[in-house]
Scaffold this active site. Structure first.
Site, short mmCIF file in Angstrom:
data_model
loop_
_atom_site.label_atom_id
_atom_site.label_comp_id
_atom_site.label_asym_id
_atom_site.label_seq_id
_atom_site.Cartn_x
_atom_site.Cartn_y
_atom_site.Cartn_z
N GLY A 17 -6.90 5.24 -5.33
CA GLY A 17 -5.57 5.79 -5.07
C GLY A 17 -4.56 5.25 -6.08
O GLY A 17 -3.78 5.99 -6.67
N ASP A 73 -0.04 -5.46 -8.63
CA ASP A 73 -0.36 -5.98 -7.31
C ASP A 73 0.77 -5.49 -6.43
O ASP A 73 1.95 -5.62 -6.79
CB ASP A 73 -0.44 -7.50 -7.30
N PHE A 160 -2.03 7.34 -0.12
CA PHE A 160 -3.10 6.43 0.29
C PHE A 160 -2.48 5.26 1.08
O PHE A 160 -1.26 5.18 1.23
CB PHE A 160 -3.89 5.93 -0.92
N GLY A 161 -3.35 4.37 1.52
CA GLY A 161 -2.88 3.12 2.14
C GLY A 161 -1.93 3.34 3.31
O GLY A 161 -2.20 4.12 4.23
N TYR A 162 -0.80 2.65 3.26
CA TYR A 162 0.16 2.68 4.36
C TYR A 162 1.15 3.85 4.25
O TYR A 162 2.12 3.90 5.01
CB TYR A 162 0.93 1.35 4.40
N ASP A 163 0.91 4.77 3.33
CA ASP A 163 1.83 5.90 3.15
C ASP A 163 2.15 6.65 4.45
O ASP A 163 3.31 7.05 4.65
CB ASP A 163 1.28 6.89 2.11
N LYS A 183 7.14 11.44 -4.19
CA LYS A 183 6.93 10.00 -3.99
C LYS A 183 7.21 9.24 -5.29
O LYS A 183 7.90 8.22 -5.29
CB LYS A 183 5.49 9.75 -3.50
N HIS A 188 7.97 2.27 -5.41
CA HIS A 188 7.97 0.94 -5.99
C HIS A 188 7.24 0.90 -7.34
O HIS A 188 7.65 0.22 -8.26
CB HIS A 188 7.33 -0.03 -4.99
N ARG A 189 6.14 1.65 -7.44
CA ARG A 189 5.33 1.61 -8.67
C ARG A 189 6.09 2.24 -9.83
O ARG A 189 6.13 1.71 -10.93
CB ARG A 189 4.00 2.33 -8.42
P1 IMP Z 1 -3.89 -4.67 -4.18
O1 IMP Z 1 -4.97 -3.86 -4.81
O2 IMP Z 1 -4.29 -6.04 -3.78
O3 IMP Z 1 -2.62 -4.65 -5.00
O4 IMP Z 1 -3.59 -3.91 -2.82
C1 IMP Z 1 -2.44 -3.22 -2.56
C2 IMP Z 1 -2.52 -2.61 -1.19
O5 IMP Z 1 -1.17 -2.37 -0.75
C3 IMP Z 1 -3.19 -1.24 -1.18
O6 IMP Z 1 -4.55 -1.32 -0.95
C4 IMP Z 1 -2.45 -0.56 -0.04
O7 IMP Z 1 -2.98 -0.98 1.18
C5 IMP Z 1 -1.05 -1.12 -0.16
N1 IMP Z 1 -0.21 -0.27 -1.04
C6 IMP Z 1 0.26 -0.57 -2.27
N2 IMP Z 1 0.99 0.45 -2.78
C7 IMP Z 1 0.95 1.42 -1.84
C8 IMP Z 1 1.50 2.74 -1.79
O8 IMP Z 1 2.14 3.25 -2.72
N3 IMP Z 1 1.24 3.41 -0.67
C9 IMP Z 1 0.54 2.91 0.37
N4 IMP Z 1 -0.01 1.71 0.38
C10 IMP Z 1 0.19 0.96 -0.73
#
Ligand code: IMP
Length: 200
Positions: A17, A73, A160-163, A183, A188-189
């Site tokens: 993602g 991160d 993805f993730g917490y979206d 988005k 943030h990204r």
């Molecule tokens: P990392 O790979 O350790 O940086 O993990 C970041 C984690 O934060 C991801 O696996 C997601 O669970 C969450 N995350 C980071 N950015 C997003 C986003 O844009 N949307 C949703 N979840 C995010």
């Protein structure tokens, strides 16, 4: 004619993602590699902050691949949970990094803190630390944030993730209900990326 220089770049993530979203931000004068393509496993994220962990990843992948690396991160900070899951956002999904598991855990932890949380405004933010690291050791770190609230229900199928549980300030829908274009305009990204894009 404007001369564009080409260079190789490894995007330091094995999260599909995130890889997709970072690739979408990058210009086309780059040959982009992923750690999986180059058969490089991720390092242990031993830092205490998003910044520390993004540097650990960017340095590690840059050294292994012998090319510039862009690594992020990122994660979700929920104020009522003392900024958790924070740097452990990915780990809340368990070994399989299952985001449904992670979201269930968020709901469970919020219920433990306050049974009535669904009726309240639960402040949260996504944070992203982006690091570009060159093989000669030069590096640059940029931080981007977006403030918002936690939705009491999962909504939307995009991202993805917490979206599905994050509603940015001044919006009525979650990130997962937005198109990726919408988005990217505020997340943030892309905010972190704005401060780093001059290197490309
Ligand atoms: P990392 O790979 O350790 O940086 O993990 C970041 C984690 O934060 C991801 O696996 C997601 O669970 C969450 N995350 C980071 N950015 C997003 C986003 O844009 N949307 C949703 N979840 C995010």
């Amino acid at each position: 004619m404007i001369k564009k220089f080409f260079f190789n770049l490894i995007v330091g993530t094995n999260n599909p993602g995130k890889l997709r979203e970072i690739k979408d931000l990058l210009p086309n004068n780059l040959k982009i590699y992923s750690p999986r393509q180059l058969k490089i496993k991720s390092p242990r994220e031993t830092g205490k902050t998003f910044k520390d962990n993004s540097i650990i990843k960017a340095k590690f992948f840059s050294k292994k691949a012998k090319m510039a690396c862009l690594a992020d991160d990122s994660g979700l900070e929920i104020d009522m949970l003392d900024k958790k899951p924070g740097i452990h956002s990915s780990r809340w999904g368990g070994k399989k990094k299952n985001f449904n598991v992670a979201i269930k855990k968020v709901f469970k932890e919020l219920s433990k803190k306050d049974k009535d949380w669904k009726r309240k405004k639960i402040k949260a933010r996504f944070v992203c630390a982006l690091t570009i690291y060159w093989p000669n050791g030069k590096n640059f770190v940029s931080i981007g944030k977006i403030e918002g609230f936690i939705s009491s229900k999962k909504r939307g199928k995009n991202g993805f993730g917490y979206d599905p549980i994050f509603i940015p300030f001044k919006k009525k829908i979650t990130f997962a209900q937005m198109s990726s274009k919408m988005k990217f305009k505020i997340d943030h990204r892309s905010r972190a990326f704005k401060k780093i894009k001059r290197f490309f």
